[in-house]
Design a protein around this motif. Structure first.
Motif, PDB file in Angstrom:
ATOM      1  N   LEU A   1       0.701  -1.119  -0.181  1.00 26.17           N
ATOM      2  CA  LEU A   1       0.104   0.161   0.015  1.00 26.17           C
ATOM      3  C   LEU A   1       0.716   1.161   0.012  1.00 26.17           C
ATOM      4  CD1 LEU A   1      -2.404  -1.053   2.777  1.00 26.17           C
ATOM      5  CD2 LEU A   1      -3.114  -1.102   0.384  1.00 26.17           C
ATOM      6  N   PRO A   2       1.471   1.543  -1.070  1.00 27.03           N
ATOM      7  CA  PRO A   2       2.845   2.629  -1.010  1.00 27.03           C
ATOM      8  C   PRO A   2       1.896   4.084  -0.823  1.00 27.03           C
ATOM      9  CG  PRO A   2       2.396   1.621  -3.498  1.00 27.03           C
ATOM     10  CD  PRO A   2       1.422   0.757  -2.450  1.00 27.03           C
ATOM     11  N   ALA A   3       0.696   4.197  -1.167  1.00 29.71           N
ATOM     12  CA  ALA A   3       0.146   5.386  -0.899  1.00 29.71           C
ATOM     13  C   ALA A   3      -0.489   5.824   0.335  1.00 29.71           C
ATOM     14  CB  ALA A   3      -0.902   5.856  -2.236  1.00 29.71           C
ATOM     15  N   LEU A   4      -0.365   4.966   1.200  1.00 30.00           N
ATOM     16  CA  LEU A   4      -1.120   4.725   2.492  1.00 30.00           C
ATOM     17  C   LEU A   4      -1.083   5.765   3.258  1.00 30.00           C
ATOM     18  CD1 LEU A   4      -2.770   2.944   4.694  1.00 30.00           C
ATOM     19  CD2 LEU A   4      -0.740   2.124   5.454  1.00 30.00           C
ATOM     20  N   ARG A   5      -2.260   6.299   3.685  1.00 28.30           N
ATOM     21  CA  ARG A   5      -2.116   7.576   4.711  1.00 28.30           C
ATOM     22  C   ARG A   5      -2.449   7.061   6.208  1.00 28.30           C
ATOM     23  NH1 ARG A   5      -0.280   9.197   0.666  1.00 28.30           N
ATOM     24  NH2 ARG A   5      -0.660  11.030  -0.610  1.00 28.30           N
ATOM     25  N   PRO A   6      -1.496   7.682   7.078  1.00 24.14           N
ATOM     26  CA  PRO A   6      -1.834   7.397   8.574  1.00 24.14           C
ATOM     27  C   PRO A   6      -3.057   7.930   8.863  1.00 24.14           C
ATOM     28  CG  PRO A   6       0.382   8.144   8.188  1.00 24.14           C
ATOM     29  CD  PRO A   6      -0.165   8.332   6.988  1.00 24.14           C
ATOM     30  N   ALA A   7      -3.843   8.994   8.631  1.00 26.64           N
ATOM     31  CA  ALA A   7      -4.991   9.573   9.202  1.00 26.64           C
ATOM     32  C   ALA A   7      -5.972   8.773   8.548  1.00 26.64           C
ATOM     33  CB  ALA A   7      -5.160  10.864   8.625  1.00 26.64           C
ATOM     34  N   GLU A   8      -5.886   8.184   7.285  1.00 24.52           N
ATOM     35  CA  GLU A   8      -7.018   7.307   6.701  1.00 24.52           C
ATOM     36  C   GLU A   8      -7.139   5.950   7.513  1.00 24.52           C
ATOM     37  OE1 GLU A   8      -6.998   7.208   2.521  1.00 24.52           O
ATOM     38  OE2 GLU A   8      -7.123   9.523   2.108  1.00 24.52           O
ATOM     39  N   LEU A   9      -5.756   5.315   7.620  1.00 17.81           N
ATOM     40  CA  LEU A   9      -5.778   4.176   8.355  1.00 17.81           C
ATOM     41  C   LEU A   9      -6.420   4.184   9.721  1.00 17.81           C
ATOM     42  CD1 LEU A   9      -4.859   1.057   8.568  1.00 17.81           C
ATOM     43  CD2 LEU A   9      -2.650   2.113   9.385  1.00 17.81           C
ATOM     44  N   ALA A  10      -6.193   5.332  10.390  1.00 13.90           N
ATOM     45  CA  ALA A  10      -6.797   5.791  11.666  1.00 13.90           C
ATOM     46  C   ALA A  10      -8.383   5.510  11.759  1.00 13.90           C
ATOM     47  CB  ALA A  10      -6.207   6.979  12.336  1.00 13.90           C
ATOM     48  N   ARG A  11      -8.820   6.094  10.840  1.00 13.22           N
ATOM     49  CA  ARG A  11     -10.337   6.366  10.721  1.00 13.22           C
ATOM     50  C   ARG A  11     -10.907   4.821  10.209  1.00 13.22           C
ATOM     51  NH1 ARG A  11     -12.317   8.875   5.775  1.00 13.22           N
ATOM     52  NH2 ARG A  11     -14.481   8.499   6.766  1.00 13.22           N
ATOM     53  N   VAL A  12     -10.167   4.030   9.512  1.00 11.50           N
ATOM     54  CA  VAL A  12     -10.735   2.655   9.347  1.00 11.50           C
ATOM     55  C   VAL A  12     -10.550   1.788  10.550  1.00 11.50           C
ATOM     56  CG1 VAL A  12     -10.178   0.411   8.158  1.00 11.50           C
ATOM     57  CG2 VAL A  12     -10.054   2.738   6.718  1.00 11.50           C
TER      58      VAL A  12
ATOM     59  N   THR B   1     -17.440   0.230   5.194  1.00 10.54           N
ATOM     60  CA  THR B   1     -17.724   0.824   4.079  1.00 10.54           C
ATOM     61  C   THR B   1     -17.506   2.528   4.083  1.00 10.54           C
ATOM     62  OG1 THR B   1     -20.178   0.867   4.952  1.00 10.54           O
ATOM     63  CG2 THR B   1     -19.757  -0.884   3.537  1.00 10.54           C
ATOM     64  N   LEU B   2     -16.570   2.855   4.856  1.00 10.33           N
ATOM     65  CA  LEU B   2     -16.147   3.967   4.749  1.00 10.33           C
ATOM     66  C   LEU B   2     -15.991   4.643   3.459  1.00 10.33           C
ATOM     67  CD1 LEU B   2     -13.890   4.382   7.832  1.00 10.33           C
ATOM     68  CD2 LEU B   2     -16.089   5.050   7.849  1.00 10.33           C
ATOM     69  N   SER B   3     -16.320   6.085   3.220  1.00 12.96           N
ATOM     70  CA  SER B   3     -15.637   6.607   2.121  1.00 12.96           C
ATOM     71  C   SER B   3     -14.329   7.559   2.455  1.00 12.96           C
ATOM     72  CB  SER B   3     -16.405   7.434   1.329  1.00 12.96           C
ATOM     73  OG  SER B   3     -17.123   8.539   2.403  1.00 12.96           O
TER      74      SER B   3
END
Length: 243
Positions: A118-129, A181-183
């Motif tokens: 996942l080379p574009a992974l964002r920490p904030a998006e992972l935290a939301r998930v 099912t987050l956007s």
């Protein structure tokens, strides 16, 4: 996303990342990336993934399951704990083994399994998930194609029960895991198997290891018009992120 559960949201997660030996990784990039270069791309993907996970405020620790000594050293340097793969291995065996090691040391930890590409992974998006996943005993996030899975989670005492590979979305759903099912979490869903995947990840904004690799020459073949790996020669303004 299903009924709300009564579990208390865990303060932090242990994320288990499986990584096969680099020489065998990313075979589906063949034709876009010369064989000699694929291990370097697999390592860069893993470095950007692990770096982003470590930077995620919801994550307490990262455990990488790998038998590759170079990958183990590079990912440990980022702050991950590395453990050798289990004999007989395979992706799901590696995840079960890693999760078992984690739970043996800390039975009350929340465990998440995450792809290493996942080379574009964002920490904030992972935290939301992970925050969304904390409401359910087991949960998963489908990949961008809505066929596979990029993230699977389990709160204690639930087992991880991974079923990655191929149409794993259906298998994880059938196993009782709740689909998230987050956007707005595209970077957590965009694993990279093909040149088209890599182009899409680049548009999201690559981590610095992958972006640096793309900006340089590809070993074994000079950049050419139409190649997905022309780096700065064909993809101006390569954006970094994920760490």
């Amino acid at each position: 996303m299903g009924p709300m559960q009564s579990q208390v949201t865990p303060a932090a997660w242990t994320v288990v990342v499986p990584l096969k030996p680099l020489i065998r990784a990313k075979s589906r990039l063949a034709g876009a990336v010369p064989g000699a270069a694929r291990p370097g791309f697999a390592l860069a993907f893993a470095q950007d993934t692990v770096g982003a996970v470590i930077a995620c405020p919801a994550v307490r620790r990262v455990v990488v399951v790998t038998d590759d000594p170079l990958a183990a050293a590079r990912l440990a340097a980022l702050g991950a704990r590395t453990v050798p793969d289990a004999p007989g291995a395979g992706l799901n065996a590696a995840l079960r083994y890693g999760a078992a090691r984690v739970r043996a040391a800390d039975p009350d930890t929340a465990v998440a399994a995450l792809n290493a590409d996942l080379p574009a992974l964002r920490p904030a998006e992972l935290a939301r998930v992970l925050h969304a996943a904390a409401r359910f005993p087991r949960a998963f996030l489908p990949d961008a194609a809505d066929i596979g899975t990029t993230l699977l989670t389990a709160l204690p005492p639930s087992p991880l029960s991974p079923a990655f590979g191929g149409p794993s979305r259906a298998r994880h759903r059938a196993s009782g895991a709740v689909e998230i099912t987050l956007s707005g979490v595209d970077s957590v869903r965009r694993d990279v198997d093909t040149a088209a995947d890599l182009r899409t990840a680049r548009d999201l904004g690559l981590g610095r290891h992958t972006a640096t690799l793309l900006a340089g020459p590809v070993p074994g073949r000079p950049p050419r018009e139409g190649s997905p790996l022309r780096g700065a020669h064909g993809w101006p303004d390569t954006r970094c992120g994920g760490e």
